[in-house]
Design an enzyme around this catalytic site. Structure first.
Site, PDB file in Angstrom:
ATOM      1  CE  LYS A 162      -1.577   2.000   4.032  1.00 20.97           C
ATOM      2  NZ  LYS A 162      -0.636   2.554   4.999  1.00 20.97           N
ATOM      3  CE  LYS A 196      -1.033  -5.419  12.613  1.00 20.18           C
ATOM      4  NZ  LYS A 196       0.156  -5.058  13.356  1.00 20.18           N
ATOM      5  CG  HIS A 254      -4.256  -0.825   8.197  1.00 20.00           C
ATOM      6  ND1 HIS A 254      -3.781  -1.668   7.228  1.00 20.00           N
ATOM      7  CD2 HIS A 254      -3.268   0.098   8.392  1.00 20.00           C
ATOM      8  CE1 HIS A 254      -2.562  -1.277   6.852  1.00 20.00           C
ATOM      9  NE2 HIS A 254      -2.236  -0.212   7.548  1.00 20.00           N
ATOM     10  CE  LYS A 345       1.168  -0.788  17.864  1.00 21.88           C
ATOM     11  NZ  LYS A 345       0.910  -0.104  16.609  1.00 21.88           N
TER      12      LYS A 345
END
Ligand code: BG6
Length: 496
Positions: A162, A196, A254, A345
């Site tokens: 991307k 992931k 995402h 995060k």
């Protein structure tokens, strides 16, 4: 966890991997450490060879030294490094050349021919574009002119990173360039979120169990929220980011990937076509996004970052409310948010269930609704919240959290990096975890109309927020208006 396909179980077929952008950051930080882990775990064929192509003049040895540093810093398998390294590094060669010079491709063809005749790689080639997107067309065209796109006798594939354009128009143009030389089934578009483990686990969780899927719909779910929060800022990538902003950088790819996996119908079989067909159906059902349904923010200090325009109006935060207009989700709001320089995060998906239909216990005034949180990163796991009776007199209840953590069950550091899985799948020819062209186009259509409203508004409302906060207070108000609140269930990491 059962894998989506069996591709990870076997050693790969022999192949030559050709990385354009071999002296760059992505190669050093992600691709080589991923290949190294696969080699350490004996999942790569011994006959795998890697040709790194880039403009910087380097000897093979200097290239291998760079890779060694990358693996030492970012690799998952450091202890095995010393013994295995020479055998691993011998598989790498370097080719310096300009991306637009036919001579580079002539030399590449010669090297490929050498490997293919000496190593029996059957002509299997995996090209990886780890270069800036403006160079994609030129490299692809040159590959075509040099006849390197042919699947002969076995296969040739192309991995593209991307961003896939910056709107529908430019992504269509990119597709046109790619499709002039490669068939769609040869093109593997990486969205690293799909690599992931915990993102893939959304599918296992939903479709390898019966109990959750029964409630996974409008009859039981009050709302869904997806948070993709980062504590870092734009770091050294402001040149790109200031042109992109959070919607192009995170939402179009995402965030929509997480949304489609959460909302999709079960595919009839587990293959790339069926899976991606279902994801596209979700994207088609997302209600058009409007400026008024969102809160746009920019962290204080963003404009002082190197390479950011001093009057930049690029959003670094967005919170959005949307709906999926289909049978399963009619009337269920989906709240989405993503931002940089936030408090933690954390990437998490929470389904909050409806309240009980009738309050039986007088003391249970403040009953909390059940909720289920999928913690994508960094504290990979799951939390299920439910009410339980407080011991002692009366029928007072209190919420408790039943949780599962990958670390506890499978051991620390067990989760492979996303690139390991994606490289492996591409070599095995399994495109399930790669984005298809129609999926990307539909995602762009959705964000294009939103960005058009934003860009053509005479004064789009960009709210400054404090670094280390959860974004503008207006994002909380967006939820509060509906009697809801953002939930933070997964912990998270303060600086990652
Ligand atoms: C990238 C974005 O695709 O994803 C970055 O361009 C972002 O801006 C990154 O920081 C987040 O990835 P991860 O794996 O760290 O959550």
């Amino acid at each position: 966890m059962p894998s989506i396909s069996s591709s990870t179980q076997h050693q790969t077929p022999p192949a030559v991997i050709i990385i354009f952008g071999a002296s760059g950051d992505l190669t050093r930080r992600k691709l080589i450490p991923a290949l190294h882990s696969l080699a350490c775990e004996d999942r790569l064929s011994q006959a795998t060879r890697v040709i790194g192509v880039a403009r910087t003049p380097l000897t093979d040895q200097a290239f291998r030294d760079q890779l060694y540093e990358g693996v030492t810093e970012y690799g998952r398998h450091k202890p095995a490094l010393r013994e295995l390294w020479p055998r691993f590094a011998d598989r790498f060669t370097y080719l310096a050349g300009s991306y637009d010079d036919p001579e580079t491709y002539r030399q590449l063809r010669e090297r490929l021919h050498h490997f293919e005749t000496t190593l029996d790689t059957h002509g299997n080639r995996l090209f990886y574009l780890a270069i800036p997107p403006v160079l994609y067309p030129v490299v692809v065209e040159q590959l075509g002119q040099a006849g390197l796109n042919r699947s002969d006798p076995d296969w040739t594939r192309l991995i593209v990173e991307k961003p896939f354009g910056r709107d529908v128009e430019s992504s269509r143009q990119l597709d046109e360039h790619l499709h002039r030389v490669f068939r769609e089934d040869q093109v593997y578009r990486i969205d690293h979120y799909l690599g992931k483990e915990t993102v893939q686990n959304i599918l296992s969780f939903r479709f390898a169990n019966t109990i959750f899927e029964l409630m996974w719909n409008r009859n039981h779910v009050d709302h869904v929220q997806i948070t993709m929060a980062e504590s870092v800022g734009v770091e050294h990538r402001a040149g790109y980011y200031d042109q992109a902003g959070v919607v192009r950088d995170m939402v179009q790819n995402h965030l929509f990937q997480l949304l489609t996996l959460t909302a999709m119908e079960p595919p009839v079989v587990f293959n790339a076509k069926a899976l991606r067909d279902e994801k596209v159906k979700v994207l088609q059902a997302i209600r058009p996004l409007h400026l008024a349904d969102g809160v746009w923010g920019q962290y204080r200090g963003y404009r002082e970052e190197p390479d950011v325009a001093p009057d930049s109006r690029t959003p670094t935060f967005i919170a959005l409310k949307t709906y999926i207009d289909n049978w399963r989700w009619q009337g269920v709001p989906f709240y989405l948010r993503s931002g940089k320089r936030l408090a933690l995060k954390t990437t998490e998906i929470t389904l909050q269930f409806k309240r009980v239909p009738h309050l039986l216990f007088a003391e249970a005034e403040g009953l909390n609704p059940n909720r289920l949180s999928l913690c994508i990163q960094p504290n990979e796991g799951m939390h299920l919240y439910f009410e339980t009776k407080v011991p002692g007199a009366g029928m007072q209840t209190s919420p408790v959290d039943m949780d599962f953590h990958y670390d506890d069950r499978f051991g620390e550091h067990i989760l492979p990096d996303a690139y390991e899985r994606l490289l492996l799948d591409a070599i095995h020819g399994d495109a399930s975890l790669f984005a298809r062209s129609d999926e990307i186009t539909r995602a762009w259509e959705l964000v294009d109309s939103l960005l058009e409203e934003w860009e053509h508004h005479h004064a789009p409302p960009l709210i400054l927020y404090e670094p280390g906060s959860w974004g503008p207070a207006e994002a909380d108000a967006l939820m509060a208006r509906d009697g809801r609140a953002w939930l933070q269930s997964c912990g998270g990491q303060a600086s990652a």
